[in-house]
Motif scaffolding. Structure first.
Motif, short mmCIF file in Angstrom:
data_model
loop_
_atom_site.label_atom_id
_atom_site.label_comp_id
_atom_site.label_asym_id
_atom_site.label_seq_id
_atom_site.Cartn_x
_atom_site.Cartn_y
_atom_site.Cartn_z
N ALA A 12 0.84 -1.19 0.00
CA ALA A 12 0.00 0.00 0.00
C ALA A 12 0.88 1.25 0.00
CB ALA A 12 -0.90 -0.01 1.21
N HIS A 13 0.38 2.28 -0.68
CA HIS A 13 1.18 3.49 -0.74
C HIS A 13 1.14 4.24 0.59
CE1 HIS A 13 3.29 6.72 -2.78
NE2 HIS A 13 2.57 7.52 -2.04
N LEU A 14 -0.09 4.48 1.09
CA LEU A 14 -0.22 5.20 2.36
C LEU A 14 -0.08 4.22 3.52
CD1 LEU A 14 -3.17 7.58 1.51
CD2 LEU A 14 -0.75 8.12 1.61
N ARG A 15 0.34 4.73 4.65
CA ARG A 15 0.44 3.89 5.84
C ARG A 15 -0.95 3.68 6.43
NH1 ARG A 15 5.65 3.45 7.10
NH2 ARG A 15 5.29 2.65 9.17
N GLN B 6 -3.41 6.54 7.46
CA GLN B 6 -2.87 7.81 7.00
C GLN B 6 -3.87 8.46 6.04
OE1 GLN B 6 0.81 7.52 4.84
NE2 GLN B 6 1.73 9.14 6.07
N PHE C 131 -4.61 12.39 4.01
CA PHE C 131 -4.19 13.77 3.79
C PHE C 131 -5.34 14.56 3.21
CE2 PHE C 131 -0.16 11.44 3.40
CZ PHE C 131 0.53 12.06 4.43
N GLU C 132 -5.55 15.79 3.74
CA GLU C 132 -6.56 16.68 3.17
C GLU C 132 -6.06 17.15 1.81
OE1 GLU C 132 -9.55 17.51 4.14
OE2 GLU C 132 -9.35 16.09 5.81
N GLY C 133 -6.93 17.07 0.80
CA GLY C 133 -6.61 17.64 -0.49
C GLY C 133 -5.56 16.89 -1.28
N SER C 134 -5.31 15.67 -0.92
CA SER C 134 -4.34 14.90 -1.70
C SER C 134 -5.01 14.38 -2.97
CB SER C 134 -3.78 13.76 -0.86
OG SER C 134 -4.80 12.83 -0.62
N PRO C 135 -4.22 14.07 -3.99
CA PRO C 135 -4.82 13.66 -5.26
C PRO C 135 -5.58 12.35 -5.11
CG PRO C 135 -2.46 13.29 -5.23
CD PRO C 135 -2.78 14.09 -4.02
N ARG D 203 -6.68 8.61 -5.57
CA ARG D 203 -5.87 7.42 -5.80
C ARG D 203 -6.77 6.26 -6.15
NH1 ARG D 203 -0.69 7.57 -3.94
NH2 ARG D 203 -0.13 9.48 -2.87
#
Lengths: 200, 183, 467
Positions: free
Chosen positions: B164-167, B170, B172-176, B178
């Protein structure tokens, strides 16, 4: 195994090899050769830690170019998905007993690349088992040496027989109460004499 | 041997290739928009013409015109060539527009071998294919990567080979956005 | 006598009280050949590593290893000695012992000097996982480090450590030393080939190319000494350099002739290359080949390679001292040391040779941590185009000197060694032997200055010109 945990009753203290094992652990503790390996700006701090000012050779640490002769892998820098497989290969080529230190935010958790990157691995611990995490972007050599000292405590407790301590240890940052060498000097405070070479 | 003025470079090229358009650039370079079909011929002309002699390909890159404030709105991919002449000390910028659907530009590696690696990079990150390139493989991303990351409609993957990319937990606000596993 | 060398034969005869049997011979061989190697060379080679790290640190303005003291081995010793006590009692006794004031100071000093570093390294290597790679040729891979160590240790058999301490006295000692150290070439090639890795193979190839090339100047340099002394027996060569009187160093080969001094320099440079030391460490160039021929070696086998490298450095130092710097002789007042009884003479001579060897060792480290590495082609060019011609010219010069000297005069009696006749050079002959080459060199410098307008800046400073 006995549940009596009084000193002298544990299995590793009963076995006669314990003295030899302790001696081996002493040798391992004082001769942690690290793998000459860095991927990003943390590598600069790693090199600096080997330089005259911080000198990890004091602790018996010298770099080895080949993983076969290294005991310690310091993952210093950003690890991409493409690189992670290579790091895993290097780790597999190292000989037991081996330890891994994750140095810097990128290797810990992806750091500044964790949000907007498609290619950076968020944490090398998804590929190799990490013993010590050192925060910082990049961490100063003092923090690295702090991590190495923590690792040495763990190496000292390493025994050929028995369980191996795998609980992750996170080195505290500069605000931590211990470790005077990590304290950041307070540049904002006024000098008591109010002059003499300070910033005007 | 002296540097030829920007206009003179453009004039020399335009006299040979009428389909080429001269554009204005703020950076003080000659700036030519070259039709796709003329690219190799123009490149050969620029490299071999005695008064021009562009012997170095300084950079070959690309950008995505999608969501770009251009008139008229376009979704092409622009491939940019920055040329320099060590002999005459003058520069020129070439631009080629490649349609998004059939994204192909002829290779200039026959003129400048330096283009071999640049073209691999542009292919890797923008998906522009260069017919005639001897070995057009990915160079930055892993060989089995899916998609071309610097295109503006690229969907960031969730994971790579199941990692997985994110932990865990995890966010994030406003992340692209996925989605998907690559490959 | 049995021909095992003076020391063995004498000791065996003394033990048996007459014609020695095989038991007496075995004891004598162990006592004279094996124990000195174990006691003298092995600790120096092991200490060499810590010495090297300390010197490297000093050159780079660092502190160097200073955390591993002797407390670890000491604690282990207490644990073994007091095995009948429970662990906590052992700890208490150990702590009480360590808190004694002199012990505490000693432990602190040992820690500051990093004296336990090589113990820690060795212990760690013992405890490391032992990997033989899948593609490796198992037997060759396992055999190589032992062969390297044997090739480094065996030549010590013929090196005289004192009047009465030569392990093997033979007429062909110099030839034996060079021939036996050739085993190292085979060992490195085996290591490179047997590892089944391209880095190892490249490193092994480089090592072989370099070692074979540099054996030529080494052989020629030894040949020059043999030509001058008229014998290949290293002990006789040492005896040849004996000079009665206060200034014994006037008899040393290196001051006999400028050609011998040149050969000494060539021998040292080629010796550096033979040990794979920087600036000739092509075989384990870390920036090009991962670690060269020992890329796949881990743990104790790699430790053996490192030990072989340090032993070979000692060997080069010992041979350099023996061939050119009077061997075990003292620079001053050798006359009186030779006359001492055996039990006093052997340790003094051994210590003098040790000092000479360690000096060469230190210079080698100084060079290693100061100079960058040569390229492969530069290393080869240095050997074939510079060192070998220098050797040939020097040998020619030596031969001419010997011819010009005409006769020989009988050597002085030097202790136990029957000294060979020496070339009979009048003091005028000595003067000419030094003056003519120096004058030719000066002429060459002047001519170069005239032709090119300048010479090398260092030479220019020497000759008084502006740099």
């Amino acid at each position: 195994m006995t549940t009596d945990e009084r000193p002298g009753n544990r299995a590793d203290e009963q076995v006669h090899m314990a003295a030899v094992d302790e001696f081996l652990a002493w040798g391992k503790e004082h001769s942690l050769f690290y793998l000459l390996f860095a991927t990003a700006c943390c590598g600069i701090e790693l090199m600096q830690a080997g330089g005259p000012r911080y000198d990890v050779d004091r602790l018996g640490m010298i770099p080895r170019a080949t993983p076969r002769q290294a005991d310690l892998m310091i993952v210093a820098g950003t690890i991409t998905h493409k690189m992670a497989g290579r790091v895993r290969t290097l780790w597999e080529q190292m000989t037991e007993p081996r330890w891994v230190v994750s140095m810097g935010s990128c290797a810990n958790s992806g750091g500044p690349f964790s949000k907007w990157s498609y290619s950076v691995l968020n944490g090398i611990d998804k590929y190799v088992p990490v013993d010590i995490y050192i925060p910082g972007c990049p961490p100063r050599p003092e923090a690295l040496i702090d991590g190495v000292m923590a690792l040495r405590e763990r190496v000292k407790r390493y025994r050929t027989v028995g369980e191996r301590d795998r609980t992750p240890y996170i080195v505290a940052g500069p605000e931590a109460p211990f470790g005077g060498h990590c304290k950041v000097p307070d540049f904002t405070a006024k000098k008591p004499d109010g002059g003499g070479g300070g910033s005007a | 041997m002296s540097a030829v003025a920007n206009d003179a470079i453009a004039t020399a090229v335009l006299a040979q290739f009428p389909a080429v358009q001269q554009k204005h650039a703020d950076n003080g370079r000659a700036f030519l928009l070259v039709p796709k079909g003329d690219l190799v011929a123009v490149a050969h002309f620029l490299r071999t013409q005695k008064s021009l002699r562009f012997d170095a390909l300084m950079d070959l890159t690309a950008y995505d015109l999608l969501k770009y404030p251009s008139t008229p709105p376009s979704d092409d991919i622009a491939v940019v060539y920055l040329l320099f002449s060590y002999q005459h000390r003058h520069k020129v910028t070439l631009k080629v527009l490649a349609p998004r659907a059939e994204c192909e530009v002829a290779t200039v590696s026959g003129e400048w071998p330096a283009a071999l690696y640049f073209e691999r990079e542009v292919f890797d990150l923008f998906g522009v294919r260069f017919p005639g390139h001897p070995s057009l493989r990915r160079i930055m991303t892993p060989d089995d990567w899916q998609g071309h990351p610097l295109r503006k409609d690229y969907l960031y993957p969730d994971s790579y080979h199941g990692v997985a990319h994110l932990r865990d937990g995890q966010h994030f606000e406003g992340s692209p956005p996925r989605g998907g596993d690559t490959p | 006598m049995n021909g095992f060398g003076y020391a063995v034969d004498a000791l065996a005869a003394w033990l048996a009280g007459g014609e020695p049997g095989w038991i007496a011979l075995t004891i004598a061989v162990l006592a004279v050949w094996v124990v000195p190697i174990l006691l003298l060379v092995f600790p120096i080679a092991a200490l060499g590593q810590i010495l090297e790290r300390k010197i490297a640190a000093a050159i780079q303005r660092r502190v160097g290893p200073s955390s591993a003291g002797l407390d670890g081995p000491l604690r282990f010793g207490f644990r073994v000695l007091l095995f009948f006590l429970p662990r906590a009692r052992q700890d208490r006794i150990f702590a009480a012992f360590c808190n004694l004031r002199p012990v505490r100071s000693l432990l602190l000093v040992s820690r500051r000097l990093g004296l336990g570093q090589f113990v820690a390294d060795g212990i760690k290597m013992l405890g490391k996982e032992d990997i033989v790679p899948t593609g490796a040729d198992g037997i060759v891979f396992r055999l190589a480090p032992y062969l390297a160590l044997a090739g480094a240790f065996l030549p010590f058999c013929v090196v005289p450590f004192g009047q009465h301490l030569v392990m093997l006295e033979t007429e062909v000692a110099a030839l034996f030393a060079i021939a036996v150290s050739g085993i190292v070439v085979v060992a490195l090639k085996m290591a490179g080939w047997g590892s089944g890795s391209k880095w190892s193979l490249l490193g092994g190839m480089r090592a072989v190319a370099q070692l074979v090339s540099y054996e030529v100047p080494i052989g020629l340099a030894v040949g020059g000494v043999v030509l001058w002394c008229g014998t290949m027996d290293l002990h006789a060569i040492v005896g040849q350099q004996y000079e009665p009187g206060v200034f014994s160093l006037l008899g040393w080969n290196v001051v006999q002739s400028p050609f011998l001094a040149t050969l000494a320099a060539v021998f040292f440079i080629a010796g550096l290359a033979e040990c794979q030391r920087s600036p000739f460490d092509m075989a384990e160039a870390e920036s090009e080949l991962v670690s060269g021929f020992n890329t796949e070696y881990s743990g104790l086998r790699w430790g053996l390679f490192a030990m072989a490298e340090y032993t070979e450095m000692l060997l080069i130092g010992a041979l350099l001292a023996t061939l050119f710097f009077g061997g075990y002789q003292s620079p001053i007042g050798e006359e009186w040391i030779v006359g001492l009884p055996v039990w006093l003479e052997v340790p003094i001579h051994g210590a003098i040779l040790g000092v000479k060897v360690v000096t060469v060792f230190l210079v080698m480290m100084w060079i290693r941590w100061t100079l960058p590495r040569f390229r492969v082609d530069q290393v080869m060019r240095l050997s074939w185009l510079v060192l070998v011609p220098m050797c040939l010219v020097s040998m020619f010069g030596l031969a001419v000197t010997l011819l010009a000297a005409g006769g020989t005069h009988a050597g002085e009696a030097f202790g136990r060694v029957a000294s060979r006749p020496r070339p009979d050079l009048h003091w005028l002959g000595h003067l000419a032997a030094w003056a003519v080459p120096v004058a030719i060199g000066a002429c060459l410098v002047v001519m170069a200055k005239k032709k090119h307008g300048q010479v090398h800046p260092a030479l220019q400073r020497l000759t008084g010109g502006r740099s």
